[in-house]
Design an enzyme around this catalytic site. Structure first.
Site, PDB file in Angstrom:
ATOM      1  N   GLY A  77       0.795  -1.217   0.000  1.00 14.36           N
ATOM      2  CA  GLY A  77       0.000   0.000   0.000  1.00 14.36           C
ATOM      3  C   GLY A  77       0.827   1.267   0.000  1.00 14.36           C
ATOM      4  N   CYS A  96       2.138   1.382  11.999  1.00 16.86           N
ATOM      5  CA  CYS A  96       3.355   2.104  11.654  1.00 16.86           C
ATOM      6  C   CYS A  96       3.855   2.992  12.786  1.00 16.86           C
ATOM      7  CB  CYS A  96       3.127   2.943  10.409  1.00 16.86           C
ATOM      8  SG  CYS A  96       2.632   1.976   8.973  1.00 16.86           S
TER       9      CYS A  96
END
Length: 391
Positions: free
Chosen positions: A71, A325
């Site tokens: 992504g 993340c």
């Protein structure tokens, strides 16, 4: 000890059917899809079959789909590729304050190149104002990039209306659909989407594989140069085994989508209700109904999210404080701050995301565990004792 995985928004396990589909391409049909001999052509056929399968789930044709490493690469390619290729038209891009860092950091990099970026604010549910979006468009606006479903709070934007606004003003519309693809119905024509980023490992496929949908006629530069793979758009030997797995995962997701949404929505609402009704000073983040079917984002006052995650982990429950993340960061989530939460409340955030292997028993165990863990943490908080009377 129980082991309950509630972090499906971070990644998903590879389903057995997906692994079975991939196995022959590790050891038997291992050819390079660019090779003209039999081994290579077997791989090429598998690659193009996978492309057709995935494209069909988006309501598009195979020639509009390009494979990437995930992504984040798809996001980078969409923004950098379109903005650089359309400099003659303008230098302005519109996005939001709650995007994934794959978008925000790419926007920061583009700003250093001289491009201008407008970051739209959101309301307390995480929704943008369509009026503010339209007002932000100028004659120099090249692109709008707004995520389909937020990865932290689960809010789903009115993507169809955003696409209509972009089409009306002849502006290119990209959406980061990494959290949406495989969890809600998506048709790129119905939603007026020009570019869309998706990822395999969010839908029970392997990691390291993604795709970018690019509508025919969109002007876009390459960001990875080298060989002629992906019709001269994206260099590098194709990850055939991963792409085959991605296609199988997409096929399963499409076939099971209606039941998937119904079942997950029920689990989500059961979990959210159990938390809010049983734990005081808690807040449900995001839109109450216009959201990811398996996402529950909550904040608990008077505690720190890090301690909450560690104590839940000790009980066998895997959750997250926000996006995968940033899970190693002690800074409050930019998404929670953007919806108006003060730092002290944003620090007590928890995201529990459910998937195809989550059960009602898992949800009930999570609720009971949270009641116990939050109570223990608050008993150690002098602020809670002072403000809430320790009740």
């Amino acid at each position: 000890m129980k082991r309950i995985y509630m972090d499906y928004s971070a990644t998903t396990p590879v389903k057995q059917e997906v692994l079975d589909a991939m196995m022959p391409y590790f050891t038997e049909n291992f050819g390079n899809a660019s090779s003209i001999h039999g081994f290579g052509q077997e791989a090429k056929r598998a690659l193009e079959s996978a492309r057709a399968t995935i494209a069909a789930t988006m309501g598009t044709t195979p020639e509009t789909l390009y494979f990437t490493a995930g992504g984040s690469e798809s996001d980078n390619w969409a923004l950098k590729g379109v903005m650089r290729a359309n400099k003659a038209k303008g230098n302005h891009l519109i996005t939001t304050t709650i995007e994934h860092h794959g978008i925000l950091h790419t926007c920061n990099a583009l700003e250093k190149e001289g491009f201008e970026v407008t970051y739209l604010e959101v309301d307390d549910k995480g929704l943008i104002s369509l009026e503010a979006l339209e007002a932000a468009i100028t004659e120099k606006t090249v692109m709008i990039s707004i995520m389909f479903i937020n990865n932290e709070i689960g809010t789903m934007q009115d993507v169809k209306s955003i696409g209509e606004i972009a089409r009306k003003h002849k502006v290119i519309f990209h959406t980061d659909a990494v959290q949406a693809y495989g969890n809600v119905k998506i048709d790129v024509d119905t939603f007026n989407i020009d570019l869309m980023s998706v990822s395999s490992h969010k839908i029970y496929g392997p990691k390291g594989v993604g795709a970018l949908y690019i509508r025919k006629g969109i002007k876009i530069q390459n960001i990875i140069e080298g060989g002629a793979q992906e019709r001269n758009r994206r260099a590098g030997t194709e990850n055939v085994v991963g792409i085959v797995g991605f296609a199988k995962a997409a096929e399963l997701a499409e076939a099971q989508l209606d039941e998937h949404i119904k079942r997950l929505s029920g689990l989500r609402d059961r979990l959210a209700k159990g938390i809010i009704e049983n734990i005081d000073y808690s807040r449900y983040n995001g839109h109450p109904t216009q959201r990811h079917p398996g996402n529950v984002s909550v904040c608990f006052e008077f505690i720190e999210g890090e301690g909450l995650l560690l104590m839940l982990n000790a009980k066998g429950i895997a959750g997250s404080s926000g996006s995968a993340c940033t899970s190693g960061s002690l800074d409050p989530s930019h998404v929670l701050l953007a919806i108006g939460l003060p730092h002290e409340i944003a620090h007590g955030s928890l995201r529990l995301s459910m998937g195809d292997f989550t059960t009602e028993e898992d949800v009930d165990y999570a609720i009971e565990s949270l009641k116990e863990v939050v109570h223990k943490l608050r008993m150690m908080s002098p602020l809670y004792d002072r403000v809430a009377g320790g009740k």
